[in-house]
Design a protein around this motif. Structure first.
Motif, PDB file in Angstrom:
ATOM      1  N   GLY A 157      84.107  26.881  31.822  1.00 35.74           N
ATOM      2  CA  GLY A 157      85.465  27.280  32.162  1.00 35.74           C
ATOM      3  C   GLY A 157      85.772  28.757  32.034  1.00 35.74           C
ATOM      4  O   GLY A 157      86.932  29.146  32.092  1.00 35.74           O
ATOM      5  N   ASP A 158      84.765  29.602  31.886  1.00 39.57           N
ATOM      6  CA  ASP A 158      84.995  31.045  31.784  1.00 39.57           C
ATOM      7  C   ASP A 158      84.745  31.686  33.157  1.00 39.57           C
ATOM      8  O   ASP A 158      83.757  32.381  33.382  1.00 39.57           O
ATOM      9  CB  ASP A 158      84.082  31.660  30.721  1.00 39.57           C
ATOM     10  N   ASP A 159      85.673  31.416  34.078  1.00 35.52           N
ATOM     11  CA  ASP A 159      85.506  31.872  35.458  1.00 35.52           C
ATOM     12  C   ASP A 159      85.498  33.391  35.585  1.00 35.52           C
ATOM     13  O   ASP A 159      84.787  33.942  36.427  1.00 35.52           O
ATOM     14  CB  ASP A 159      86.610  31.283  36.342  1.00 35.52           C
ATOM     15  N   LYS A 160      86.268  34.079  34.754  1.00 33.59           N
ATOM     16  CA  LYS A 160      86.326  35.537  34.835  1.00 33.59           C
ATOM     17  C   LYS A 160      84.952  36.152  34.518  1.00 33.59           C
ATOM     18  O   LYS A 160      84.460  37.011  35.241  1.00 33.59           O
ATOM     19  CB  LYS A 160      87.386  36.077  33.871  1.00 33.59           C
ATOM     20  N   GLN A 161      84.340  35.692  33.440  1.00 32.06           N
ATOM     21  CA  GLN A 161      83.006  36.194  33.073  1.00 32.06           C
ATOM     22  C   GLN A 161      81.967  35.775  34.104  1.00 32.06           C
ATOM     23  O   GLN A 161      81.066  36.532  34.426  1.00 32.06           O
ATOM     24  CB  GLN A 161      82.598  35.677  31.685  1.00 32.06           C
ATOM     25  N   ALA A 162      82.089  34.544  34.618  1.00 33.79           N
ATOM     26  CA  ALA A 162      81.156  34.064  35.645  1.00 33.79           C
ATOM     27  C   ALA A 162      81.214  34.980  36.860  1.00 33.79           C
ATOM     28  O   ALA A 162      80.166  35.355  37.417  1.00 33.79           O
ATOM     29  CB  ALA A 162      81.478  32.626  36.029  1.00 33.79           C
ATOM     30  N   LEU A 163      82.413  35.352  37.262  1.00 32.56           N
ATOM     31  CA  LEU A 163      82.581  36.240  38.413  1.00 32.56           C
ATOM     32  C   LEU A 163      81.894  37.579  38.166  1.00 32.56           C
ATOM     33  O   LEU A 163      81.174  38.086  39.038  1.00 32.56           O
ATOM     34  CB  LEU A 163      84.076  36.448  38.703  1.00 32.56           C
ATOM     35  N   GLU A 164      82.062  38.133  36.983  1.00 34.03           N
ATOM     36  CA  GLU A 164      81.412  39.408  36.646  1.00 34.03           C
ATOM     37  C   GLU A 164      79.886  39.294  36.702  1.00 34.03           C
ATOM     38  O   GLU A 164      79.195  40.175  37.215  1.00 34.03           O
ATOM     39  CB  GLU A 164      81.851  39.882  35.261  1.00 34.03           C
ATOM     40  N   VAL A 165      79.366  38.196  36.174  1.00 35.32           N
ATOM     41  CA  VAL A 165      77.922  37.990  36.155  1.00 35.32           C
ATOM     42  C   VAL A 165      77.385  37.805  37.573  1.00 35.32           C
ATOM     43  O   VAL A 165      76.344  38.366  37.933  1.00 35.32           O
ATOM     44  CB  VAL A 165      77.553  36.793  35.249  1.00 35.32           C
ATOM     45  N   TYR A 166      78.080  37.026  38.393  1.00 29.71           N
ATOM     46  CA  TYR A 166      77.654  36.855  39.786  1.00 29.71           C
ATOM     47  C   TYR A 166      77.661  38.191  40.528  1.00 29.71           C
ATOM     48  O   TYR A 166      76.775  38.459  41.340  1.00 29.71           O
ATOM     49  CB  TYR A 166      78.561  35.867  40.511  1.00 29.71           C
ATOM     50  N   LEU A 186      85.577  32.283  43.224  1.00 31.76           N
ATOM     51  CA  LEU A 186      86.068  32.717  41.916  1.00 31.76           C
ATOM     52  C   LEU A 186      87.012  33.906  42.032  1.00 31.76           C
ATOM     53  O   LEU A 186      87.948  34.037  41.238  1.00 31.76           O
ATOM     54  CB  LEU A 186      84.905  33.056  40.992  1.00 31.76           C
ATOM     55  N   GLN A 187      86.756  34.776  42.987  1.00 29.37           N
ATOM     56  CA  GLN A 187      87.620  35.939  43.183  1.00 29.37           C
ATOM     57  C   GLN A 187      89.043  35.473  43.484  1.00 29.37           C
ATOM     58  O   GLN A 187      90.003  35.993  42.916  1.00 29.37           O
ATOM     59  CB  GLN A 187      87.081  36.783  44.333  1.00 29.37           C
ATOM     60  N   GLN A 188      89.184  34.461  44.357  1.00 29.30           N
ATOM     61  CA  GLN A 188      90.513  33.930  44.659  1.00 29.30           C
ATOM     62  C   GLN A 188      91.125  33.260  43.438  1.00 29.30           C
ATOM     63  O   GLN A 188      92.317  33.414  43.159  1.00 29.30           O
ATOM     64  CB  GLN A 188      90.438  32.938  45.811  1.00 29.30           C
ATOM     65  N   LYS A 189      90.307  32.550  42.709  1.00 31.72           N
ATOM     66  CA  LYS A 189      90.797  31.822  41.531  1.00 31.72           C
ATOM     67  C   LYS A 189      91.207  32.769  40.401  1.00 31.72           C
ATOM     68  O   LYS A 189      92.228  32.596  39.767  1.00 31.72           O
ATOM     69  CB  LYS A 189      89.688  30.877  41.048  1.00 31.72           C
ATOM     70  N   GLU A 191      91.328  36.434  40.552  1.00 35.27           N
ATOM     71  CA  GLU A 191      92.069  37.643  40.911  1.00 35.27           C
ATOM     72  C   GLU A 191      93.187  37.391  41.915  1.00 35.27           C
ATOM     73  O   GLU A 191      93.961  38.288  42.208  1.00 35.27           O
ATOM     74  CB  GLU A 191      91.099  38.701  41.480  1.00 35.27           C
ATOM     75  N   GLY A 192      93.253  36.193  42.466  1.00 35.52           N
ATOM     76  CA  GLY A 192      94.265  35.866  43.463  1.00 35.52           C
ATOM     77  C   GLY A 192      93.849  36.328  44.850  1.00 35.52           C
ATOM     78  O   GLY A 192      92.827  36.967  45.036  1.00 35.52           O
ATOM     79  N   ARG A 193      94.648  35.990  45.825  1.00 40.23           N
ATOM     80  CA  ARG A 193      94.373  36.351  47.209  1.00 40.23           C
ATOM     81  C   ARG A 193      94.943  37.716  47.526  1.00 40.23           C
ATOM     82  O   ARG A 193      95.938  38.138  46.975  1.00 40.23           O
ATOM     83  CB  ARG A 193      95.007  35.329  48.163  1.00 40.23           C
ATOM     84  N   ASP A 194      94.269  38.376  48.486  1.00 42.45           N
ATOM     85  CA  ASP A 194      94.806  39.663  48.957  1.00 42.45           C
ATOM     86  C   ASP A 194      96.092  39.412  49.726  1.00 42.45           C
ATOM     87  O   ASP A 194      96.268  38.402  50.383  1.00 42.45           O
ATOM     88  CB  ASP A 194      93.796  40.353  49.904  1.00 42.45           C
ATOM     89  N   ILE A 195      97.003  40.388  49.624  1.00 39.57           N
ATOM     90  CA  ILE A 195      98.280  40.266  50.332  1.00 39.57           C
ATOM     91  C   ILE A 195      98.188  40.940  51.666  1.00 39.57           C
ATOM     92  O   ILE A 195      97.607  41.915  51.883  1.00 39.57           O
ATOM     93  CB  ILE A 195      99.433  40.873  49.503  1.00 39.57           C
TER      94      ILE A 195
END
Length: 195
Positions: A157-166, A186-189, A191-195
């Motif tokens: 459940g550590d999506d932020k760290q997973a994103l960094e590692v990927y 994960l970026q969408q989850k 950091e959210g979507r770009d506007i």
């Protein structure tokens, strides 16, 4: 003996692991001769600059060929037995054999990586992460270990760290399969979507 063992290791099928685990291909090319570190530096440069997926895959296979062969004939022999144990689904025996390899050749990165993969398959994330740390301490460019670490971080459940590692894995190997899709998800989850 090392050349014969290299050919045998290249021809032997690789362990069955979950589809998400990045591991060596079933058939590896012959490891290049010469200075191992210089060869890896050259191959990682080629991997980053690969113009298409086909050439990137060919370079990846050569990197795995270098990683898979230890300078120790004993470690290489034990790795063939690890492969057999995994094929027979005897993960406990495979782990014990890897324990022995690591005891006699602690600088053999692929023994740590293979054991981390087996721990991951057993959902023993603490030990898997510990072994991945050893892999990355010795070879920070190990895209297989980075991908595995990302999977574990996602599982816990550590999506932020997973994103960094990927992202680190993609920095090393821009054409790494499946990882760009995980980064987008994960970026969408995270950091959210770009506007």
């Amino acid at each position: 003996m090392a050349a014969a063992l290299a050919a045998e290791l290249s021809a032997a099928p690789v362990q069955a692991a979950p589809d998400d685990v990045v591991g060596p291909p079933a058939k590896l090319p012959q490891a290049p001769k010469g200075d191992r570190l210089r060869n890896l530096d050259f191959l990682f440069g080629a991997l980053k600059a690969a113009p298409n997926e086909e050439s990137a895959k060919a370079v990846e296979e050569r990197i795995w060929a270098v990683w898979m062969i230890s300078p120790s004939d004993t470690a290489n022999l034990l790795m063939t037995r690890v492969r057999t144990a995994v094929e027979q689904k005897d993960l406990d025996l495979a782990i014990k054999l890897l324990d022995g390899i690591i005891a006699i050749k602690p600088d053999y990165v692929e023994a740590w990586n293979r054991r981390a993969t087996l721990y991951y398959m057993q959902k023993d994330y603490g030990r898997a992460i510990s072994d991945i740390r050893e892999v990355l301490r010795r070879e920070p460019r190990h895209f297989g270990a980075l991908s595995g670490l990302g999977l574990i971080l996602q599982d816990i459940g550590d999506d932020k760290q997973a994103l960094e590692v990927y992202r680190r894995a993609l920095n090393v190997y821009p054409r790494l399969q499946r990882i760009p899709d995980l980064v987008k998800e994960l970026q969408q989850k995270v950091e959210g979507r770009d506007i």
